[in-house]
Design an enzyme around this catalytic site. Structure first.
Site, mmCIF file in Angstrom:
data_model
loop_
_atom_site.group_PDB
_atom_site.id
_atom_site.type_symbol
_atom_site.label_atom_id
_atom_site.label_comp_id
_atom_site.label_asym_id
_atom_site.label_seq_id
_atom_site.Cartn_x
_atom_site.Cartn_y
_atom_site.Cartn_z
ATOM 1 N N PHE A 127 0.754 -1.128 0.056
ATOM 2 C CA PHE A 127 -0.122 -0.179 0.040
ATOM 3 C C PHE A 127 0.856 1.422 0.152
ATOM 4 C CE2 PHE A 127 -2.771 3.054 2.038
ATOM 5 C CZ PHE A 127 -4.026 3.326 1.085
ATOM 6 N N ASP A 196 1.047 -5.367 8.245
ATOM 7 C CA ASP A 196 -0.326 -4.284 8.313
ATOM 8 C C ASP A 196 -1.583 -5.550 8.006
ATOM 9 O OD1 ASP A 196 -2.332 -2.772 7.612
ATOM 10 O OD2 ASP A 196 -1.175 -1.343 6.483
ATOM 11 N N TYR A 221 -11.598 1.284 10.383
ATOM 12 C CA TYR A 221 -12.550 1.839 9.878
ATOM 13 C C TYR A 221 -13.178 0.978 8.495
ATOM 14 C CZ TYR A 221 -9.005 4.116 6.957
ATOM 15 O OH TYR A 221 -8.029 4.664 6.209
ATOM 16 N N LYS A 222 -12.272 -0.032 8.278
ATOM 17 C CA LYS A 222 -12.749 -0.865 7.207
ATOM 18 C C LYS A 222 -13.804 -2.216 7.695
ATOM 19 C CE LYS A 222 -8.155 -0.240 4.987
ATOM 20 N NZ LYS A 222 -8.755 0.824 3.839
ATOM 21 N N ARG A 368 -12.296 -2.949 -8.017
ATOM 22 C CA ARG A 368 -12.551 -3.713 -6.774
ATOM 23 C C ARG A 368 -13.741 -3.767 -6.012
ATOM 24 N NH1 ARG A 368 -8.567 -2.160 -1.659
ATOM 25 N NH2 ARG A 368 -10.405 -0.637 -1.457
#
Length: 409
Positions: A127, A196, A221-222, A368
């Protein structure tokens, strides 16, 4: 092969042991939400809990709520709850700051444990924010950030490697590293890995203690559904905690923060990785999402995720073959989203959003779709591909408004 019908999908929903969890989320009518891997939807309980914290705890309790409402304990209390989700022990997880800040803390704290080594190792597809943080930390430490292709990671570990920084589930393709295997390989080189878990927690079963994880961070928050910008979490295995110190010497990480000593003394254990005052309203919202996740069997969650993935992949292959699959076929090597490549993936996603199917786009050419099992139905997948088929067949994505790039993609 006979293609699944809408009725087949609805039958799967009726048999779904996780179906009742959909009612625990506030989902808008006529929207198929396939982007929970960017921002989880609102749990029904969250507005009530946040309102209570605002009106009663803040409004009536004022500063006494730090003690009386348990505000001061929130980073540890919620951290211990997250520990139950990821296979960690009490006192190994704390909720604090953002994923980027927590990653910086762990790199800066852990890399010096291997003196004389010259590089931090990571993979090219990581990322971007993680790469930025690692580059900055490496520069500060006087180390090189070495970036290699995924297939070259194992061969790149050496006596020069001070630390490896990896994301378990790839944010584009959904490819999933075998955490236990990678940790064993790294240990053979006397190297630690900072993991991560932002696209892992809440999507794939985790057992950090069993798999030898020493250091990790993750997102709130995912799939934890903590709200936009929710605080992140940080994990340090017990055996390592008192050997390292956070590079950010904040007052909440002090051994006695309310003594107001002018000299910094790191707190024992995981507490030393706290920094500033916790954002309580955000913590309250996150805790509501974490409490919901604690009710779920993680193996059942991933089993449904695999079924949803297979249905999505089968339908797209049959009805939209111009979309090229980029996610692994094997459930053991993937996370909780499915991705397809197309030269006009951005325009396709925008056309889908206009029709009430919310996925997202990742550069350069990836469409995605998050298939979060807690609230995603098999019917949702069937209807989403049906709309996608219509957009592709009639070339609706070519309409000029869908080519206009927005700031958030």
């Amino acid at each position: 092969m006979t293609m699944p019908t809408l009725e087949d999908a609805q039958a799967l929903d009726r048999a779904d042991p996780l179906a009742a969890f959909r009612q625990r989320f506030s989902l808008p009518e006529n929207v198929i939400y396939l982007d929970g891997n960017s921002l989880g939807p609102l749990p029904v309980e969250t507005p009530r809990r946040v309102a209570e914290a605002v009106a009663k705890e803040w409004g009536d309790g004022l500063v006494t709520s730090w003690n009386d409402a348990g505000w001061v304990d929130a980073p540890h209390r919620i951290g211990d709850k997250i520990a139950r989700v990821i296979g960690a022990r009490p006192g190994e997880v704390v909720v604090t700051d953002s994923t980027s800040v927590n990653l910086y803390k762990l790199i800066m704290a852990a890399a010096p444990l291997s003196p004389g080594r010259t590089e931090i190792l990571t993979e090219r597809g990581n990322f971007p924010s993680d790469l930025y943080v690692a580059e900055g930390a490496a520069r500060t430490l006087g180390l090189e950030l070495r970036v290699v292709d995924r297939d070259d990671l194992v061969g790149a570990m050496s006596s020069a490697t001070a630390l490896v920084m990896l994301t378990q589930v790839d944010y584009r393709s959904g490819y999933r590293h075998d955490i236990a295997a990678m940790n064993r390989i790294a240990a053979g080189h006397d190297v630690r890995i900072v993991w991560d878990l932002s696209h892992s927690i809440g999507t794939v079963p985790l057992d950090l203690g069993r798999d030898g994880v020493e250091l990790a961070i993750g997102c709130g928050y995912k799939h934890l559904n903590g709200g936009p910008g929710a605080p992140a979490f940080l994990y340090v295995a017990k055996a390592l905690q008192d050997k390292i110190t956070s590079p950010i010497s904040g007052w909440f990480g002090h051994a006695s923060p309310f003594v107001f000593d002018a000299r910094y003394q790191p707190a024992p254990g995981i507490s030393r990785f706290l920094a500033g005052t916790p954002p309580i309203l955000s913590m309250v919202a996150l805790e509501a999402g974490v409490d919901l996740m604690l009710e779920v069997d993680q193996n059942a969650l991933f089993a449904k995720s695999a079924q949803l993935f297979d249905l999505f992949a089968l339908l797209v292959a049959a009805r939209c073959p111009e979309l090229r699959p980029v996610s692994p076929d094997d459930p053991a090597t993937r996370g909780g989203h499915i991705s397809f490549a197309h030269d006009h993936a951005y325009e396709i996603i925008q056309a889908l959003i206009a029709r009430g199917v919310i996925g997202d786009f990742r550069t350069p050419d990836v469409a995605r779709f998050g298939i979060t099992p807690l609230y995603t139905r098999f019917e949702d997948i069937w209807r989403a591909v049906d709309i996608l088929d219509d957009i592709m067949a009639r070339k609706i994505w070519q309409e000029p408004q869908y080519a206009v790039r927005r700031v958030v993609t």
